[in-house]
Write an enzyme that holds these catalytic residues in place. Structure first.
Site, PDB file in Angstrom:
ATOM      1  N   ASN A   1       0.814  -1.207   0.000  1.00 28.96           N
ATOM      2  CA  ASN A   1       0.000   0.000   0.000  1.00 28.96           C
ATOM      3  C   ASN A   1       0.852   1.262   0.000  1.00 28.96           C
ATOM      4  O   ASN A   1       0.992   1.926  -1.025  1.00 28.96           O
ATOM      5  CB  ASN A   1      -0.948  -0.035   1.211  1.00 28.96           C
ATOM      6  CG  ASN A   1      -1.990   1.065   1.165  1.00 28.96           C
ATOM      7  OD1 ASN A   1      -1.834   2.035   0.456  1.00 28.96           O
ATOM      8  ND2 ASN A   1      -3.054   0.900   1.921  1.00 28.96           N
ATOM      9  N   ASP A   2       1.457   1.568   1.118  1.00 26.65           N
ATOM     10  CA  ASP A   2       2.178   2.839   1.219  1.00 26.65           C
ATOM     11  C   ASP A   2       3.315   2.960   0.200  1.00 26.65           C
ATOM     12  O   ASP A   2       3.612   4.053  -0.272  1.00 26.65           O
ATOM     13  CB  ASP A   2       2.768   2.993   2.624  1.00 26.65           C
ATOM     14  CG  ASP A   2       1.674   3.185   3.661  1.00 26.65           C
ATOM     15  OD1 ASP A   2       0.595   3.691   3.289  1.00 26.65           O
ATOM     16  OD2 ASP A   2       1.893   2.834   4.819  1.00 26.65           O
ATOM     17  N   VAL A   3       3.923   1.827  -0.145  1.00 25.54           N
ATOM     18  CA  VAL A   3       5.099   1.889  -1.010  1.00 25.54           C
ATOM     19  C   VAL A   3       4.742   2.200  -2.456  1.00 25.54           C
ATOM     20  O   VAL A   3       5.620   2.369  -3.285  1.00 25.54           O
ATOM     21  CB  VAL A   3       5.908   0.572  -0.956  1.00 25.54           C
ATOM     22  CG1 VAL A   3       6.409   0.324   0.452  1.00 25.54           C
ATOM     23  CG2 VAL A   3       5.100  -0.593  -1.462  1.00 25.54           C
ATOM     24  N   VAL A   4       3.432   2.252  -2.782  1.00 23.18           N
ATOM     25  CA  VAL A   4       3.039   2.626  -4.135  1.00 23.18           C
ATOM     26  C   VAL A   4       2.167   3.878  -4.124  1.00 23.18           C
ATOM     27  O   VAL A   4       1.493   4.179  -5.092  1.00 23.18           O
ATOM     28  CB  VAL A   4       2.279   1.476  -4.841  1.00 23.18           C
ATOM     29  CG1 VAL A   4       3.207   0.296  -5.064  1.00 23.18           C
ATOM     30  CG2 VAL A   4       1.066   1.048  -4.054  1.00 23.18           C
TER      31      VAL A   4
ATOM     32  N   SER B   1       0.819   3.460   7.428  1.00 24.95           N
ATOM     33  CA  SER B   1       0.995   4.848   7.830  1.00 24.95           C
ATOM     34  C   SER B   1      -0.342   5.513   8.112  1.00 24.95           C
ATOM     35  O   SER B   1      -0.396   6.611   8.627  1.00 24.95           O
ATOM     36  CB  SER B   1       1.722   5.608   6.726  1.00 24.95           C
ATOM     37  OG  SER B   1       0.896   5.693   5.594  1.00 24.95           O
TER      38      SER B   1
END
Lengths: 475, 108
Positions: free
Chosen positions: A400-403, A441
């Site tokens: 999720n957060d990494v994209v 996050s």
């Protein structure tokens, strides 16, 4: 005295094997042999350490038989328990296992410090040695209790992050208290006190252990890898310090190498997560700052797993972005089965790994390797990010957060500045996700609302099975 | 006990300095895919602490020291053995696809 020479020679060879082994571990081609070589060094060093029995201090002479027996029992229990647990642990649980073993090493260093202070060996060798024993004990004890908390958190045994009021001052107070007691012990040595009083040393270690606990409890699960790596470096340093105390060059070299390598690894991890190490330890990321709701345009579009599978089947270039959600669902084997079907069809498939995919940097690579994915179709962020615009389909599995493109564009976002995988630049993106929730996050992901993104809801394992069936039915 | 090779003062600092740089250099060029195994591998290497704990236990003169030494050896042995097993298990799984194996070998 011949035994002392043999021990020194064995340690020298062991130190060489450690360095050579670590060096070989730095490349995937030779890595396997690297750990075996380092393991040989360890066996040699432990075997040589039995020779200490020929040359013990006079006060220990009457207990030598008992001590040898205790030694064999302790080695037997320690090795067999660790061997058994290490063989059994699932690859997804690897980070907490590393934390646990690391904590044990810190505890061993602290135990050496305690033993040296009680027996008077450290104090007899002067203030510098006493100081090193005290510092090594402090760091080792912090690494022990801190790693245990990290293990408990990652293992799901302790989910809450709690903190005391003014915790940072409490921590500072504990730290200063431990240092003050340590200084007092050093002064005692200068005043020709032969052995540090048991009560004082015990108090010192209780404070140090409490400090490790309090330092770790406020830190959230997402930051835990950085913390484990940091404690790994701590343990290395503690081992090096105790090596000075015991005049043991193998411990000095191995401990120092791990201390510096671990520090570098910690910094690299923190950078990959867009975090500063000091922030990880002293601040409260993601605790309760999710107040600001962003105004993202568009809506999420759902798609069937089979539609996504067929789109990939007819694509020429597909990039897969795996995240921890994939590993939790144990879907990496199914994923690779699906990938092999695509490859048979002539689709060019690559895996894009964010530096912090999984629980630790490189953890995802391990999980993919477990499923048999060859490492040369797995790419790091820097190597693959330029390829996304040429990709027909990008699939995000449990990440999720990494994209999240907000990291590039939205200055107010807590993840702003974090390097991300540019999935939004692919012609079509599919996101496989269990529900509509937010990432670690707590930030909304703009990618999910983008024009060219479709959401495939469901457990990654089930989704992969549907995809495999869809492709197989196409022939 | 008489130790012939004493490591004191600046000699100790030199060892510390060189070892620190060695560690930095070894890890500095590692590809990200190996970070987790390497963290585990370095975790294994500091398991050498077990030999220090062995010395402490063999030289224990009181019951308290024996207990502490016992715990130290137990923990240190767990660190070394556990670190070895998990690292070896992880690294065992890294395999290249057959076509690229030869080119990877060339680089070495």
């Amino acid at each position: 005295m011949f035994s002392a020479f043999l021990i020194d020679a064995a340690y020298f060879i062991a130190a060489f094997l450690f360095l050579y082994g670590l060096k070989r571990m730095a490349s995937p081609v030779t890595a396997r042999s690297g750990i075996v070589i380092a393991g040989g060094g360890m066996v040699l060093a432990v075997a040589a350490a039995f020779l200490y029995g020929f040359d013990v201090s006079p006060r220990a002479q009457p207990h030598l038989g008992t001590n040898l027996l205790l030694l064999v029992i302790a080695l037997g229990i320690g090795v067999s328990w660790a061997w058994y647990s290490g063989k059994r642990v699932a690859m997804t649980d690897m980070p907490q296992m590393v934390a646990l073993y690391n904590g044990m090493g810190g505890g061993a260093a602290a135990a050496i410090a305690a033993s040296e202070l009680f027996s008077g060996n450290a104090l007899a060798h002067g203030p510098v040695v006493t100081l090193l024993a005290v510092l090594g004990g402090l760091i080792g004890a912090v690494a022990l209790s801190g790693s245990l908390i990290a293990w408990a958190k990652l293992d799901g045994r302790m989910n809450k992050t709690w903190r005391l009021p003014n915790q940072q001052y409490v921590n500072l107070g504990l730290f200063c208290g431990a240092l003050a007691i340590g200084a007092a012990v050093v002064v005692m040595g200068l005043m020709d006190v032969a052995q540090a009083p048991v009560i004082v040393v015990a108090l010192f270690f209780i404070i140090a252990l409490a400090l490790g606990v309090l330092l770790t409890t406020p830190i959230g699960g997402a930051d835990m890898p950085v913390v484990i790596s940091l404690y790994n470096a701590f343990t290395g340093l503690a081992v090096a310090f105790e090596g000075f105390v015991l005049q043991n060059p193998a411990m000095i070299i191995a401990g120092t190498v791990v201390g510096s390598a671990g520090t570098l690894l910690t910094l690299m991890m923190a950078k990959a997560m867009n975090r500063q190490v000091s922030n990880v330890i002293f601040s409260d990321f993601g605790s309760d700052d999710g107040g600001e709701e962003s105004d993202i345009e568009g809506s999420m579009k759902a798609a069937d797993a089979s539609d996504a599978a067929i789109a990939m089947f007819y694509a020429s270039k597909v990039i897969i972005v795996p995240g921890y959600g994939l590993a939790v669902a144990q879907a990496q084997h199914k994923l690779y089965e699906f990938v092999k079907l695509l490859q048979k069809q002539g689709v060019e498939v690559s895996f894009a790994i964010h530096p912090v995919a999984g629980r630790m940097p490189g953890h995802m690579n391990v999980l993919l390797a477990e499923a048999g994915v060859p490492y040369d179709i797995i790419y790091d962020l820097e190597d693959i990010n330029e390829d996304f615009p040429q990709a027909d389909v990008a699939v995000v599995l449990g990440a999720n957060d990494v994209v999240n493109p907000a990291a590039r564009t939205r200055k107010s976002s807590p993840i702003y500045g974090m390097p991300i995988l540019n999935v939004d630049q692919a012609r079509q993106a599919y996101v496989v996700k269990r529900g509509q929730g937010k990432g670690y996050s707590g930030v909304e992901n703009e990618l999910f609302y983008a024009e060219n993104t479709s959401m495939v809801y469901g457990d990654a394992q089930k989704v992969m099975m549907q995809m495999i069936e869809a492709v197989k039915s196409l022939g | 006990m008489e130790i012939t090779t004493t490591i004191t003062g600046f000699v100790a600092l030199y060892i510390f300095l060189l070892a620190a740089f060695a560690g930095y250099e070894i890890i500095g060029r590692v590809p990200a895919i190996l970070h987790t195994p390497l963290m585990s591998g370095s975790n294994f290497v500091h398991g050498i602490v077990v030999v220090g704990a062995m010395w402490a236990l063999l030289n224990a003169g009181t019951t308290l020291e024996q207990v502490i030494g016992f715990v130290g050896v137990l923990l240190g042995a767990g660190n070394a053995a556990g670190g070895y097993v998990v690292t070896e298990r992880m690294l065992e799984m890294f395999k290249p696809s057959s076509k690229a194996a030869s080119s990877a070998d060339d680089k070495e």
